[in-house]
Design an enzyme around this catalytic site. Structure first.
Site, PDB file in Angstrom:
ATOM      1  N   ASP A 126       0.833  -1.208   0.000  1.00  0.00           N
ATOM      2  CA  ASP A 126       0.000   0.000   0.000  1.00  0.00           C
ATOM      3  C   ASP A 126       0.867   1.257   0.000  1.00  0.00           C
ATOM      4  O   ASP A 126       0.361   2.368  -0.117  1.00  0.00           O
ATOM      5  CB  ASP A 126      -1.029  -0.019   1.149  1.00  0.00           C
ATOM      6  CG  ASP A 126      -0.404  -0.117   2.516  1.00  0.00           C
ATOM      7  OD1 ASP A 126       0.839  -0.183   2.610  1.00  0.00           O
ATOM      8  OD2 ASP A 126      -1.163  -0.125   3.511  1.00  0.00           O
ATOM      9  N   SER A 127       2.213   1.071   0.075  1.00  0.00           N
ATOM     10  CA  SER A 127       3.130   2.200  -0.129  1.00  0.00           C
ATOM     11  C   SER A 127       2.933   2.800  -1.517  1.00  0.00           C
ATOM     12  O   SER A 127       3.392   3.914  -1.776  1.00  0.00           O
ATOM     13  CB  SER A 127       4.589   1.759   0.047  1.00  0.00           C
ATOM     14  OG  SER A 127       4.899   0.707  -0.839  1.00  0.00           O
ATOM     15  N   ASP A 131      -1.036  -6.011  -0.486  1.00  0.00           N
ATOM     16  CA  ASP A 131      -1.410  -5.442   0.821  1.00  0.00           C
ATOM     17  C   ASP A 131      -2.914  -5.248   0.897  1.00  0.00           C
ATOM     18  O   ASP A 131      -3.538  -4.753  -0.065  1.00  0.00           O
ATOM     19  CB  ASP A 131      -0.755  -4.065   0.991  1.00  0.00           C
ATOM     20  CG  ASP A 131       0.484  -4.115   1.864  1.00  0.00           C
ATOM     21  OD1 ASP A 131       0.710  -5.134   2.547  1.00  0.00           O
ATOM     22  OD2 ASP A 131       1.235  -3.119   1.859  1.00  0.00           O
ATOM     23  N   LYS A 158      -1.145  -9.230   2.654  1.00  0.00           N
ATOM     24  CA  LYS A 158      -0.419  -8.820   3.858  1.00  0.00           C
ATOM     25  C   LYS A 158      -1.289  -7.832   4.612  1.00  0.00           C
ATOM     26  O   LYS A 158      -1.976  -7.012   3.991  1.00  0.00           O
ATOM     27  CB  LYS A 158       0.934  -8.186   3.490  1.00  0.00           C
ATOM     28  CG  LYS A 158       1.690  -7.631   4.714  1.00  0.00           C
ATOM     29  CD  LYS A 158       3.129  -7.278   4.393  1.00  0.00           C
ATOM     30  CE  LYS A 158       3.327  -5.944   3.740  1.00  0.00           C
ATOM     31  NZ  LYS A 158       2.814  -4.787   4.488  1.00  0.00           N
ATOM     32  N   GLU A 161      -1.472  -5.526   8.651  1.00  0.00           N
ATOM     33  CA  GLU A 161      -0.630  -4.996   9.729  1.00  0.00           C
ATOM     34  C   GLU A 161      -1.234  -5.248  11.108  1.00  0.00           C
ATOM     35  O   GLU A 161      -2.454  -5.175  11.274  1.00  0.00           O
ATOM     36  CB  GLU A 161      -0.443  -3.483   9.532  1.00  0.00           C
ATOM     37  CG  GLU A 161       0.239  -3.119   8.229  1.00  0.00           C
ATOM     38  CD  GLU A 161       0.425  -1.622   8.019  1.00  0.00           C
ATOM     39  OE1 GLU A 161       0.103  -0.821   8.941  1.00  0.00           O
ATOM     40  OE2 GLU A 161       0.881  -1.235   6.931  1.00  0.00           O
ATOM     41  N   GLU A 168       9.340  -4.277  10.576  1.00  0.00           N
ATOM     42  CA  GLU A 168       9.826  -3.003  10.030  1.00  0.00           C
ATOM     43  C   GLU A 168      10.342  -2.093  11.139  1.00  0.00           C
ATOM     44  O   GLU A 168       9.642  -1.831  12.127  1.00  0.00           O
ATOM     45  CB  GLU A 168       8.680  -2.323   9.252  1.00  0.00           C
ATOM     46  CG  GLU A 168       9.107  -0.985   8.638  1.00  0.00           C
ATOM     47  CD  GLU A 168       8.134  -0.446   7.596  1.00  0.00           C
ATOM     48  OE1 GLU A 168       7.130  -1.113   7.276  1.00  0.00           O
ATOM     49  OE2 GLU A 168       8.396   0.670   7.095  1.00  0.00           O
TER      50      GLU A 168
HETATM   51  O1  KIV Z   1       3.583  -1.135   1.610  1.00  0.00           O
HETATM   52  C1  KIV Z   1       4.758  -1.537   1.596  1.00  0.00           C
HETATM   53  O2  KIV Z   1       5.520  -1.273   0.651  1.00  0.00           O
HETATM   54  C2  KIV Z   1       5.232  -2.321   2.724  1.00  0.00           C
HETATM   55  C3  KIV Z   1       6.704  -2.562   2.847  1.00  0.00           C
HETATM   56  C4  KIV Z   1       7.362  -1.356   3.421  1.00  0.00           C
HETATM   57  C5  KIV Z   1       6.998  -3.730   3.699  1.00  0.00           C
HETATM   58  O3  KIV Z   1       4.451  -2.734   3.523  1.00  0.00           O
END
Ligand code: KIV
Length: 267
Positions: free
Chosen positions: A42-43, A86, A116, A118, A185
């Site tokens: 989600d970055s 994500d 993924k 969190e 992280e």
């Molecule tokens: O969203 C992302 O790119 C991440 C990485 C920093 C692990 O979660």
């Protein structure tokens, strides 16, 4: 590559590498570089969509970018890196039913094979348990969790013994809930090593030192393309500068070599 292959890779002592991608161009680069897995993180809200945090990205945007990433892979599907997507903010925090709907949509409508999410609060553990029982592989993420930026900021996490003990217990709980891997992280290296030794699933670090089963990076950070480089993820090349210089020299090369056309007559 499947989620279980990453666990086997830990058992065989082979370091796991995961890179992010957000479109077909970045996907082609990270696949060609040989990443074991590709995360559509989600970055991408910050890297590709210009947002200040990861919070605004929607499930439909994650779906859209995951499809674009999958179109960038060149290898036959069985030889491609594991594609993980994500779950964006608010797609899993409102209960297991909505989380199954969100994660199921990503796995049904894109080639992603895992999601993924969190945290390890009781609600999140219940969601993971449900997703895994529904056949959806889940990667956990502890330490600096960008979806909690308004509560935790971007600072290093688990600095004191009490929070280190809590993180270790959360990591164990994530493994017990069925996660196939865990991202850690921006936490102290010694803590990451301790978690790695206590878990059977691979611990993938970013800003967590070298004592991990693998490493993950935001590709745009490694390539020097992002405005705000995280302190724990230095650029490998000054990408932005290199690209701007190349484009600037192309623009300067376009100066006319022929005599300009006559001026238009006054009307
Ligand atoms: O969203 C992302 O790119 C991440 C990485 C920093 C692990 O979660």
């Amino acid at each position: 590559m499947r989620p279980a292959d990453l666990i086997r890779q830990k058992q065989n002592g082979r370091t796991i590498t995961i890179l992010t991608a957000w479109d077909s161009l970045s996907a082609a680069l990270v696949e060609a570089a040989g990443a074991d897995a590709v995360l559509v993180g989600d970055s991408l809200a910050m890297v590709a969509l210009g947002h200040a945090t990861t919070l605004p990205v929607t499930l439909d945007q994650m779906r859209h970018h995951t499809l674009a990433v999958s179109r960038g892979f060149a290898a036959a599907p069985s030889k491609q890196p594991l594609l993980i997507c994500d779950l964006p903010f608010l797609s899993y925090q409102c209960g297991a039913d909505l989380a199954v709907q969100a994660a199921g949509t990503l796995l049904k409508e894109t080639p992603a094979a895992a999601v993924k999410l969190e945290g390890a609060e009781a609600e999140v553990l219940a969601v993971i348990d449900r997703l895994v029982r529904m056949g959806i592989p889940v990667m956990g993420h502890l330490g600096l969790t960008p979806q909690a930026v308004h509560r935790l900021g971007y600072r290093r996490q688990a600095e004191d013994p009490v929070s280190q003990e809590r993180l270790l217990n959360q990591a164990i709980a994530l493994e017990q809930a069925g996660c196939f891997a865990l991202v850690l992280e921006h936490v102290p290296s010694a803590l990451a090593g301790e978690v790695r030794r206590r878990l059977l699933i691979p611990v993938i670090g970013i800003g967590a030192g070298d004592d991990c089963d693998g490493q993950i990076r935001v590709t745009a950070d490694l390539l020097g393309l992002t405005e705000q480089q995280p302190p724990f993820s230095p650029a490998l090349i000054p990408g932005q500068q290199l690209f701007v210089e190349a484009l600037r020299s192309w623009i300067s090369a376009q100066t006319p070599t022929t005599t300009p056309p006559p001026a238009a007559p006054d009307c």
